[in-house]
Write a protein that holds these residues in place. Structure first.
Motif: not given
Length: 525
Positions: A460-467
């Protein structure tokens, strides 16, 4: 001249000055490697023992069950032996072969009629022996996400049912690729023909007759058994307990693949049984295992890749897998061995049968390199003593290798990641399902988008964005392999889909994200 009684007193004083958990004769070279390993890798705990000609000739422990606890590790301390459990599962099946209840070439479906692999032909053809030698055609670690990280809600039946959905990446029996899930099937084959649960059979057929008095499998209570090492990881430059035990250690699905715990003394007893069967392999005056089955488990059943390191370090000419054992030659002598790896626990058992020598290493830390260099130093101490190879020598060689490999396969830089917004992910929000892993949600939560697994709560965790890419930053610090997320838009009669892949391509294969194929089944709650 000194009086005999005075010499005796001096000898007693010398023995008293040794560690409370060391026995004579103390080998200075092994002591030096032991000390260097603890210091160089900041190990919270280490246990090492050596047997030669059926006798314990070296025994030493250091550290604590849990850092800061004040409870010292002893030769009776329980460690997770992880994949060294595989040799016990294979030996259990060998006992059943001896008893006439099983044949190595029996089809698995003869004993487990409901068993299924992805390919119906493989389902029909796969034999009991194939369950133990990593030749199934599945990728390395296929299905391991049903086993780790733990605890999780997958059952043994879930794991076995999931095999029908794990698509192979190679032809059946064409090459070696390490797996754990088929050892769980092997344990259930043993249970089916042995007439008792796997755990009961292991206690009855292995622990009790061989006097492995501290070994544990299945459910047990930590404080009733006592003296149990806890797993550690490094955080902010110090060792901390990570994934420690509660009062009740529950039975787990992967017991047959890597769920047994034993002490250093137990593992040395196990080693002596293999090395000196005429003394330590007898039960009520009869062989615990026939010579035919001893030969079978130590026979090359599946060719393994011969690495450059094995050629350069050991002069090895072959590498193969037997039933629960790795087989190779080192400096012209046979080596039979295995390692065990679980988060925060590392083990190694190495036997040199032609020299009648074996040794055990148990560590309660994430200590891959420490185990490698200490194990290698001990191997060479016995196979090529004139070389005088030290632990520092092998640590330096690994450092040089790592530098070359890092340059060749750099890990992508994700330091500029930002939290993905629900707006950016609007098209992909929802609940997704994989046929063997079950459901995960990609849904807004507290002004962020979170990945949550229904059956594996540690994932379980936070969705992150890279570009324009997405990844998951896991909440649990003990889950250290992050995945990319890739989405495919819905098409005609096709729901939106999601796949995953390791950001670090060289990360532990047990994070088999690449085997997951999700389809969106509904929107977020």
């Amino acid at each position: 001249m000194k009086k005999p009684w005075f010499q005796a007193i001096l000898a007693l004083l010398a023995i008293a000055s040794l560690s409370a958990h060391a026995v004579k004769p103390v080998d200075a070279d092994i002591d030096a490697a032991f000390d260097d390993a603890v210091a160089r890798y900041d190990l919270p705990g280490l246990a090492v023992g050596v047997v030669r000609d059926g006798e314990i000739v070296y025994l030493r422990t250091a550290g604590e069950l849990a850092v800061g606890s004040g409870n010292e590790i002893t030769p009776e301390t329980l460690f997770k032996i992880a994949s060294n459990s595989k040799a016990m599962t294979a030996a259990l099946l060998a006992r059943l072969v001896d008893a006439g209840k099983l044949k190595w070439d029996d089809p698995v479906i003869k004993h487990l009629p409901g068993f299924r692999m992805y390919d119906p032909w493989v389902t029909r053809e796969i034999q009991v022996r194939d369950l133990l030698i990593h030749n199934s055609g599945m990728g390395a670690g296929a299905g391991d996400l049903m086993l780790w990280p733990s605890p999780n809600a997958f059952t043994r039946d879930d794991v076995i049912a999931g095999l029908a959905h794990l698509k192979p990446v190679y032809s059946f029996r064409s090459r070696y690729a390490y797996d754990n899930t088929l050892y769980i099937v092997a344990g259930e084959v043993a249970a089916a023909v042995g007439g008792a649960p796997y755990e009961e059979l292991v206690r009855r057929e292995i622990f009790e007759p061989l006097a492995l008095t501290r070994c544990q499998v299945g459910e047990w209570r930590r404080d009733e058994v006592g003296n149990v090492a806890q797993p550690h990881s490094q955080r902010d430059g110090r060792n901390v307990v990570a994934g420690g035990d509660g009062d009740v250690i529950e039975a787990i699905p992967m017991a047959a693949a890597g769920g047994i715990r034993c002490s250093l003394n137990d593992m040395l007893t196990w080693a002596k049984m293999w090395l000196t069967p005429d003394r330590f392999g007898l039960v009520d005056g009869k062989p615990w295992l026939s010579q035919a089955q001893r030969d079978a488990v130590w026979s090359a059943q599946m060719t393994m890749p011969l690495s450059k390191r094995m050629r350069d370090w050991d002069g090895s000419h072959y590498s193969a897998y037997g039933y629960g054992w790795r087989l190779a030659d080192v400096d012209g002598t046979q080596k039979v061995s295995h390692t065990g790896t679980l988060s925060g626990m590392y083990s190694a058992l190495t036997l040199l049968p032609e020299k009648n020598i074996g040794f055990v290493i148990l560590i309660n830390a994430d200590a891959d390199e420490a185990r490698t260099v200490l194990n290698q130093t001990l191997v060479k101490h016995f196979t090529a003593p004139a070389q005088k190879r030290t632990l520092a020598y092998y640590a330096q060689r690994i450092a040089a290798e790592d530098k070359d490999e890092t340059a060749a396969r750099p890990v992508p830089d994700t330091s500029l990641r930002i939290a993905a917004s629900s707006t950016a992910m609007q098209q992909w929000l929802g609940v997704y399902r994989d046929p063997w892993f079950g459901e995960v949600s990609i849904c807004p939560k507290q002004d962020a988008v979170h990945f949550t697994s229904a059956k594996s709560p540690m994932l379980a965790g936070k969705v992150m964005q890279l570009d324009d890419r997405f990844l998951v930053d896991w909440d649990a610090e003990s889950v250290d392999t992050e995945p990319w997320l890739a989405f495919v838009a819905a098409g005609k009669n096709q729901p939106a889909a999601m796949t995953m892949a390791k950001i670090d391509p060289d990360a532990d294969f047990s994070y088999d994200y690449e085997d997951l194929h999700f389809s969106r089944v509904r929107g977020c709650p």
